[in-house]
Scaffold this active site. Structure first.
Site, PDB file in Angstrom:
ATOM      1  N   LEU A   8       0.936  -1.159  -0.059  1.00  5.88           N
ATOM      2  CA  LEU A   8      -0.046   0.155   0.012  1.00  5.88           C
ATOM      3  C   LEU A   8       0.935   1.171  -0.023  1.00  5.88           C
ATOM      4  CD1 LEU A   8      -2.709  -1.174   2.636  1.00  5.88           C
ATOM      5  CD2 LEU A   8      -2.934  -0.974   0.010  1.00  5.88           C
ATOM      6  N   CYS A  43      -6.428  -5.729   2.566  1.00  7.66           N
ATOM      7  CA  CYS A  43      -4.931  -6.051   1.954  1.00  7.66           C
ATOM      8  C   CYS A  43      -4.194  -7.042   2.802  1.00  7.66           C
ATOM      9  CB  CYS A  43      -4.071  -4.851   1.775  1.00  7.66           C
ATOM     10  SG  CYS A  43      -2.840  -5.021   1.208  1.00  7.66           S
TER      11      CYS A  43
HETATM   12  C1  LIG Z   1       0.088  -4.793  -7.840  1.00  8.24           C
HETATM   13  C2  LIG Z   1      -1.214  -4.791  -6.872  1.00  8.24           C
HETATM   14  C3  LIG Z   1      -1.463  -3.915  -6.119  1.00  8.24           C
HETATM   15  C4  LIG Z   1      -2.733  -3.700  -5.690  1.00  8.24           C
HETATM   16  N1  LIG Z   1      -3.247  -2.598  -4.610  1.00  8.24           N
HETATM   17  C5  LIG Z   1      -4.248  -2.500  -4.162  1.00  8.24           C
HETATM   18  C6  LIG Z   1      -4.724  -1.494  -3.578  1.00  8.24           C
HETATM   19  O1  LIG Z   1      -3.912  -0.470  -3.216  1.00  8.24           O
HETATM   20  N2  LIG Z   1      -5.892  -1.553  -2.802  1.00  8.24           N
HETATM   21  C7  LIG Z   1      -6.775  -2.662  -3.048  1.00  8.24           C
HETATM   22  O2  LIG Z   1      -7.854  -2.567  -2.537  1.00  8.24           O
HETATM   23  N3  LIG Z   1      -6.354  -3.531  -3.703  1.00  8.24           N
HETATM   24  C8  LIG Z   1      -5.150  -3.651  -4.318  1.00  8.24           C
HETATM   25  N4  LIG Z   1      -4.893  -4.442  -5.105  1.00  8.24           N
HETATM   26  C9  LIG Z   1      -5.777  -5.916  -5.293  1.00  8.24           C
HETATM   27  C10 LIG Z   1      -6.747  -5.733  -6.704  1.00  8.24           C
HETATM   28  O3  LIG Z   1      -7.363  -4.300  -6.536  1.00  8.24           O
HETATM   29  C11 LIG Z   1      -7.470  -6.814  -6.942  1.00  8.24           C
HETATM   30  O4  LIG Z   1      -8.538  -6.794  -5.955  1.00  8.24           O
HETATM   31  C12 LIG Z   1      -6.840  -8.131  -7.161  1.00  8.24           C
HETATM   32  O5  LIG Z   1      -5.483  -8.011  -7.842  1.00  8.24           O
HETATM   33  C13 LIG Z   1      -7.712  -9.242  -7.723  1.00  8.24           C
HETATM   34  O6  LIG Z   1      -8.058  -8.892  -8.970  1.00  8.24           O
HETATM   35  P1  LIG Z   1      -7.176  -9.473 -10.410  1.00  8.24           P
HETATM   36  O7  LIG Z   1      -7.102 -10.782 -10.256  1.00  8.24           O
HETATM   37  O8  LIG Z   1      -8.174  -8.826 -11.649  1.00  8.24           O
HETATM   38  O9  LIG Z   1      -6.085  -8.714 -10.346  1.00  8.24           O
HETATM   39  C14 LIG Z   1      -3.780  -4.632  -5.685  1.00  8.24           C
HETATM   40  C15 LIG Z   1      -3.247  -5.962  -6.580  1.00  8.24           C
HETATM   41  C16 LIG Z   1      -2.334  -6.010  -7.195  1.00  8.24           C
HETATM   42  C17 LIG Z   1      -1.625  -6.700  -8.321  1.00  8.24           C
END
Ligand SMILES: Cc1cc2nc3c(=O)[nH]c(=O)nc-3n(C[C@H](O)[C@H](O)[C@H](O)COP(=O)(O)O)c2cc1C
Length: 319
Positions: free
Chosen positions: A84, A141
Site C-alpha cells: 500500500l 489487503c
Molecule cells: C500490484 C497490485 C497492487 C494492488 N493494490 C491494491 C490497493 O492499493 N488497494 C486494494 O484494495 N487492492 C489492491 N490490489 C488488489 C486488486 O485491486 C484486486 O483486488 C486483485 O488484484 C484481484 O483482481 P485481479 O485478479 O483482476 O488482479 C492490488 C493488486 C495488485 C496486483
C-alpha cells in the site's frame, strides 16, 4: 422475463450498468493498485471502456510500502506485497486527484488505514471531493502488518469500520472484502448491515513463492497476495455464494482476462466487474472485453441485466 434493451446512445450501448446508486457506462472497473492514478494508462488504452477507475489506495500519512522484491510472476498470475505504498492524503488531494480528474472517467477512492479512525478521517475529507463517485474501504489487503487483517476477518470489527465510514460520507460506500477467510458470508452481511452500498469481492489470495536456490521467499515477505487468472474460479465461487446471501450489488474481481470470464462473473451474480492484473498484461484488454460483452449480448438479443445472477445450477449429465 427479459429486461429492456437500452437505446444505442453511447459507445457501449448495451453495457450501461446500474451499480446500486452508481450509473456506469460499462460494468468494468479498474481495480485499485493496478491502474495507478489513471494517468499512467491514459496513452495506453481508451479509458471510456471503464465504467469507473479505482485509484490506488490512499492513507493519511505517506507509506513507503514493503522493501523489494515486491512482485513475482506465477504460472497464471502474480504475487505482490507492495504494501500500500502511497504519498498520503495531502499529496493525493493537492497533486494526484487534480490530474486524475482530467481523465474524465468516474473515479473511486480506495481508503486504507491502521485504525477505524483513520478511515473515518479519510472519508470525511474525501467526501468533499465532487470528482469521486464512491469511496471504497480496503479492509482486506493481506500485505501489511499491524492487525490489519482483523478488519477483514472479524465481522464485528468490519461492521464498526463500515459504520464509521458510512457516517462520515454521503457518497456510496463500497466494502472490499478479503477472500482469506473460512466463511465470507458473515463478513458480507456485516458490511451490508453497517450501511455498505456495494461489495467488492474481492482482494488477492494469500500465497507464497520460494526460491529453490536460496530457500528463501522470492519476495520481501513470507506471504503475498495472489492475483490474476489463477484466482478466477475461487473469486467466482465467492461471488456466487455472497450474491445468494445479500441483496446489494457486487463487484466481482479476480482474474478477469477474457470476455467469457466477465460473462461468468455476471451470471454468478456480479453487477460490476473489477479488472486488475490484466491491465499489466495488456492495457487495452478491458476495451476488448467491453466489445466482447457487447457482442455477446447483441448476438443473443439480451440486456446485461438478463445475465446478472442468471446461473442455472449444476450440469446434468451433459458431455
Ligand atoms: C500490484 C497490485 C497492487 C494492488 N493494490 C491494491 C490497493 O492499493 N488497494 C486494494 O484494495 N487492492 C489492491 N490490489 C488488489 C486488486 O485491486 C484486486 O483486488 C486483485 O488484484 C484481484 O483482481 P485481479 O485478479 O483482476 O488482479 C492490488 C493488486 C495488485 C496486483
Amino acid at each position: 422475463m427479459k429486461a429492456m434493451v437500452p437505446e444505442a446512445t453511447s459507445r457501449f450501448p448495451l453495457l450501461k450498468t446500474k451499480l446500486g446508486p452508481l450509473e456506469l457506462e460499462t460494468p468494468l472497473i479498474a481495480a485499485s493498485g493496478t491502474f495507478g492514478y489513471g494517468s499512467e494508462f491514459e496513452n495506453l488504452t481508451d479509458l471510456d471502456c471503464f465504467g469507473a477507475v479505482t485509484l490506488k489506495a490512499v492513507s493519511i500519512e505517506p507509506r513507503t510500502g514493503n522493501p523489494y522484491p515486491r512482485i513475482v510472476e506465477t504460472p497464471s498470475g502474480m504475487l505482490n506485497c507492495i504494501g500500500l505504498e502511497n504519498p498520503g492524503i495531502d499529496v493525493f488531494l493537492n497533486e494526484i486527484l487534480p490530474e486524475s480528474i482530467k481523465l474524465g472517467v468516474p473515479l473511486i477512492a480506495n481508503l486504507v488505514g491502521d485504525r477505524i479512525e483513520d478511515y473515518v478521517s479519510l472519508a470525511r475529507v474525501l467526501d468533499e471531493q465532487d470528482s469521486l463517485v464512491a469511496l471504497e474501504i480496503n479492509g482486506s489487503c493481506p500485505n501489511v502488518d499491524h492487525g490489519f487483517m482483523s478488519f477483514a476477518a472479524d465481522p464485528v470489527i468490519l461492521g464498526e469500520l463500515v459504520s464509521g465510514v458510512r457516517a462520515a460520507t454521503s457518497k456510496p460506500v463500497i466494502s472490499k472484502l478479503s477472500p482469506n477467510v473460512t466463511d465470507i458470508i458473515p463478513l458480507a452481511r456485516s458490511a451490508v448491515n453497517a450501511g455498505s452500498d456495494i461489495l467488492n469481492l474481492g482482494n488477492t489470495f494469500l500465497g507464497m513463492s520460494i526460491s529453490t536456490d536460496t530457500w528463501k521467499s522470492r519476495l520481501s515477505r513470507d506471504y503475498a497476495g495472489l492475483s490474476g487468472r489463477a484466482i478466477r474460479p475461487l473469486a467466482l465461487r465467492i461471488v456466487h455464494q455472497v450474491a445468494s446471501s445479500v441483496d446489494i450489488p457486487i463487484i466481482g474481481t479476480g482474474g478477469i482476462y477474457e470476455t467469457a470470464d466477465a460473462v461468468e462473473f455476471l451470471i454468478a451474480g456480479a453487477t460490476g466487474l473489477g479488472a486488475g492484473t490484466v491491465n499489466f498484461i495488456q492495457p487495452n484488454r478491458v476495451r476488448e472485453i467491453c466489445d466482447g460483452i457487447n457482442d455477446y449480448l447483441a448476438e443473443r438479443n439480451l440486456a446485461i441485466q438478463d445475465l446478472i445472477g442468471a446461473y442455472r445450477g449444476p450440469a446434468e449429465g451433459e458431455m
